[in-house]
Scaffold this active site. Structure first.
Site, mmCIF file in Angstrom:
data_model
loop_
_atom_site.group_PDB
_atom_site.id
_atom_site.type_symbol
_atom_site.label_atom_id
_atom_site.label_comp_id
_atom_site.label_asym_id
_atom_site.label_seq_id
_atom_site.Cartn_x
_atom_site.Cartn_y
_atom_site.Cartn_z
ATOM 1 N N GLY A 218 36.084 43.549 37.793
ATOM 2 C CA GLY A 218 34.734 42.997 37.694
ATOM 3 C C GLY A 218 33.891 43.488 36.544
ATOM 4 O O GLY A 218 32.758 43.027 36.356
ATOM 5 N N GLU A 250 41.230 47.302 39.298
ATOM 6 C CA GLU A 250 41.907 46.018 39.034
ATOM 7 C C GLU A 250 41.195 45.238 37.921
ATOM 8 O O GLU A 250 40.774 44.098 38.131
ATOM 9 C CB GLU A 250 41.900 45.160 40.307
ATOM 10 C CG GLU A 250 42.520 45.808 41.519
ATOM 11 C CD GLU A 250 42.236 45.036 42.818
ATOM 12 O OE1 GLU A 250 41.496 44.024 42.792
ATOM 13 O OE2 GLU A 250 42.751 45.445 43.872
ATOM 14 N N PRO A 251 41.034 45.820 36.746
ATOM 15 C CA PRO A 251 40.314 45.085 35.695
ATOM 16 C C PRO A 251 41.180 43.972 35.102
ATOM 17 O O PRO A 251 42.377 44.155 34.882
ATOM 18 C CB PRO A 251 40.047 46.163 34.637
ATOM 19 C CG PRO A 251 41.154 47.151 34.818
ATOM 20 C CD PRO A 251 41.510 47.140 36.282
ATOM 21 N N GLY A 252 40.585 42.839 34.879
ATOM 22 C CA GLY A 252 41.273 41.738 34.203
ATOM 23 C C GLY A 252 40.582 41.450 32.887
ATOM 24 O O GLY A 252 41.044 41.799 31.794
ATOM 25 N N ARG A 253 39.383 40.868 33.016
ATOM 26 C CA ARG A 253 38.621 40.450 31.841
ATOM 27 C C ARG A 253 38.407 41.582 30.838
ATOM 28 O O ARG A 253 38.519 41.371 29.623
ATOM 29 C CB ARG A 253 37.254 39.949 32.324
ATOM 30 C CG ARG A 253 36.432 39.271 31.265
ATOM 31 C CD ARG A 253 35.010 38.991 31.767
ATOM 32 N NE ARG A 253 34.910 38.521 33.112
ATOM 33 C CZ ARG A 253 34.759 37.237 33.470
ATOM 34 N NH1 ARG A 253 34.671 36.307 32.568
ATOM 35 N NH2 ARG A 253 34.666 36.902 34.749
ATOM 36 N N ARG A 289 35.833 27.464 31.050
ATOM 37 C CA ARG A 289 34.672 28.295 31.390
ATOM 38 C C ARG A 289 33.319 27.681 31.016
ATOM 39 O O ARG A 289 32.396 27.709 31.817
ATOM 40 C CB ARG A 289 34.811 29.706 30.795
ATOM 41 C CG ARG A 289 36.111 30.424 31.207
ATOM 42 C CD ARG A 289 36.107 31.904 30.883
ATOM 43 N NE ARG A 289 35.186 32.637 31.724
ATOM 44 C CZ ARG A 289 34.005 33.025 31.365
ATOM 45 N NH1 ARG A 289 33.579 32.837 30.129
ATOM 46 N NH2 ARG A 289 33.210 33.648 32.217
ATOM 47 N N CYS A 320 37.134 12.427 28.661
ATOM 48 C CA CYS A 320 36.113 11.465 29.093
ATOM 49 C C CYS A 320 35.233 12.049 30.183
ATOM 50 O O CYS A 320 35.283 11.627 31.342
ATOM 51 C CB CYS A 320 36.800 10.200 29.596
ATOM 52 S SG CYS A 320 38.023 9.625 28.439
HETATM 53 N N1 LLP Z 1 40.487 41.880 41.754
HETATM 54 C C1 LLP Z 1 40.194 40.822 42.538
HETATM 55 C C2 LLP Z 1 40.448 40.913 43.978
HETATM 56 C C3 LLP Z 1 39.635 39.664 41.968
HETATM 57 O O1 LLP Z 1 39.331 38.640 42.752
HETATM 58 C C4 LLP Z 1 39.394 39.614 40.572
HETATM 59 C C5 LLP Z 1 38.826 38.418 39.953
HETATM 60 C C6 LLP Z 1 39.741 40.740 39.796
HETATM 61 C C7 LLP Z 1 40.274 41.862 40.418
HETATM 62 C C8 LLP Z 1 39.543 40.788 38.309
HETATM 63 O O2 LLP Z 1 38.204 40.673 37.956
HETATM 64 P P1 LLP Z 1 37.756 40.913 36.421
HETATM 65 O O3 LLP Z 1 37.994 42.367 36.110
HETATM 66 O O4 LLP Z 1 38.570 40.033 35.568
HETATM 67 O O5 LLP Z 1 36.324 40.551 36.432
HETATM 68 N N2 LLP Z 1 37.402 32.556 36.425
HETATM 69 C C9 LLP Z 1 36.221 33.388 36.373
HETATM 70 C C10 LLP Z 1 36.484 34.770 36.918
HETATM 71 C C11 LLP Z 1 37.035 34.761 38.321
HETATM 72 C C12 LLP Z 1 37.351 36.137 38.822
HETATM 73 C C13 LLP Z 1 38.071 36.100 40.110
HETATM 74 N N3 LLP Z 1 38.503 37.370 40.610
HETATM 75 C C14 LLP Z 1 35.705 33.414 34.947
HETATM 76 O O6 LLP Z 1 36.266 32.746 34.090
HETATM 77 O O7 LLP Z 1 34.679 34.051 34.676
#
Ligand code: LLP
Length: 393
Positions: A218, A250-253, A289, A320
């Site tokens: 997050g 659990e970082p993604g972004r 996005r 479209c």
């Molecule tokens: N862990 C869990 C349980 C999650 O649901 C998520 C993201 C993450 C980790 C990773 O979160 P991050 O570190 O990436 O913020 N599609 C949206 C974002 C959806 C996120 C969903 N869950 C966007 O493009 O902003």
């Protein structure tokens, strides 16, 4: 572009590695596991780059778990999140030796227990609690409020833990929470941390030991000039409060977002008395996005064009739909044929792309030092319908 065509995703290996190390190094010797959230970018080569430097992974489907394993990741460094794990997903995860299931409801706990019983296994679990804090982010990506579908109400968690603790097929490992995404202020994280630490103490008084605390992902990134969280400072303040509890993140972004761009080419310029439209070859199906969350992505010209037409351009795609835009009102000097880089597109870019309007999904490339490699081929038109069939009559 001459080599790979347009549109195109391009990722930087060095940036991905640097961002992961920022998380990992901040823990120093404290027991921890940084689990990259695969949903942000699930390209095999990206996962492989992360697996090679020791990353764990947060997966939300069997598909993501199989990808991680195919990319050289280890199941015992994977946590399995998601509100509705299907029976075959749970079986598969148990068979390959998943590190932990993040359980989101009482029914899901029952399902995991009965599968573990059938397989004569012990399923490692943590309960995802919903700490009811406001992450102050976009409502679609806020998950830690009572009104959201995620997790178990913090007040109901104790009875679930007691149930799990009494089962010989469940092995209570951890406690988990994830409050939302693109959070740019550390205070909701620390509020949530305070609440889950209280719960861990309470569980201890009931004889239930929690070995790890998973604080989810997050952490927000800079898309524009916004202030966001300093990862190192965030982790240091977490470590000040958690004693010697193992921490999972659990970082993604924050790992891939600013390690990727989406490159697109201007097809046509179209101006009327009200608006200047640059019609580009990339669209909402490639990068959802902006259309879906009104998200802002910076736009930079790949080459400065001083002879172009200066205007405040809306960058719109060929689809479209009026919502098909990647950026609005951007001051740029453009000519037809110019390439533009849509910045911060490494997270939730390709993974949210689709074939809407029967558009093949684009290619992905990774740059590593002075090398570049095609890590996903552009789909062909044939790929789009080779699993479809005409009826017999
Ligand atoms: N862990 C869990 C349980 C999650 O649901 C998520 C993201 C993450 C980790 C990773 O979160 P991050 O570190 O990436 O913020 N599609 C949206 C974002 C959806 C996120 C969903 N869950 C966007 O493009 O902003």
């Amino acid at each position: 572009m001459a080599t790979y065509g347009s549109p195109l995703y391009v990722y930087s290996r060095a940036e991905i590695e640097k961002n992961w190390h920022t998380f990992n190094d901040a823990f120093s010797n404290h027991p921890h596991l940084v689990c990259f959230a695969v949903k942000a970018n699930s390209n095999l080569a990206v996962l492989n780059v992360l697996a090679k430097i020791g990353s764990g992974f947060d997966v939300v489907s069997r598909g993501e778990l199989e990808r991680v394993l195919a990319a050289g990741g280890q199941a015992n460094r994977c946590v399995f999140s998601g509100v509705a794990k299907a029976t075959d997903e749970i079986e598969y995860a148990l068979e390959v030796g998943i590190r932990c299931f993040n359980v989101e409801s009482s029914s899901e706990l029952d399902r995991i227990e009965s599968i573990a019983n059938r397989l004569n296994a012990q399923a490692p679990i943590s309960i995802r609690v919903n700490p009811d804090v406001d992450a102050k982010t976009h409502p679609y990506i806020s998950t830690g409020l009572k009104e959201n579908k995620f997790g178990v109400d913090i007040n109901d968690a104790i009875s679930l833990y007691e149930k799990a603790n009494n089962s010989k097929y469940l092995d209570v490992q951890g406690l988990d929470c994830h409050i939302g995404s693109q959070i740019t202020d550390v205070s909701p994280f620390l509020d949530a941390l305070g609440k889950v630490l209280e719960l861990i103490e309470e569980l201890k008084t009931k004889g239930i030991e929690i070995a790890h605390l998973d604080l989810g992902g997050g952490i927000g990134i800079k898309y524009d000039n916004e202030q966001t969280i300093d990862v190192n400072a965030y982790i240091v303040s977490v470590l000040e409060k958690v004693g010697d509890l193992e921490i999972i993140l659990e970082p993604g972004r924050a790992i891939v977002g600013n390690a990727g761009i989406f490159v697109t080419q201007v097809e046509f310029l179209k101006q009327n008395s009200e608006h200047s439209f640059a019609i580009i070859d990339g669209a909402m199906n490639d990068l959802l996005r902006p259309a879906f969350y009104s998200a802002y992505h910076q736009v930079l010209p790949v080459n400065e064009n001083s002879n172009g037409t200066q205007a405040n351009w809306d960058l719109v795609g060929p689809i479209c739909e009026t919502g098909d835009f990647l950026a609005k009102n951007r001051k740029l000097s453009l000519s037809e044929g110019d390439y533009l880089a849509i910045m911060s597109a490494g997270a939730y870019g390709f993974t949210m792309s689709s074939n809407y309007n029967s558009r093949p999904r684009v290619a992905e490339v990774i740059v590593s030092g002075d090398q570049h490699s095609l890590v996903r081929e552009r789909e062909t038109i044939q790929d789009l319908f080779n699993k479809e069939h005409l009826m017999n009559d």
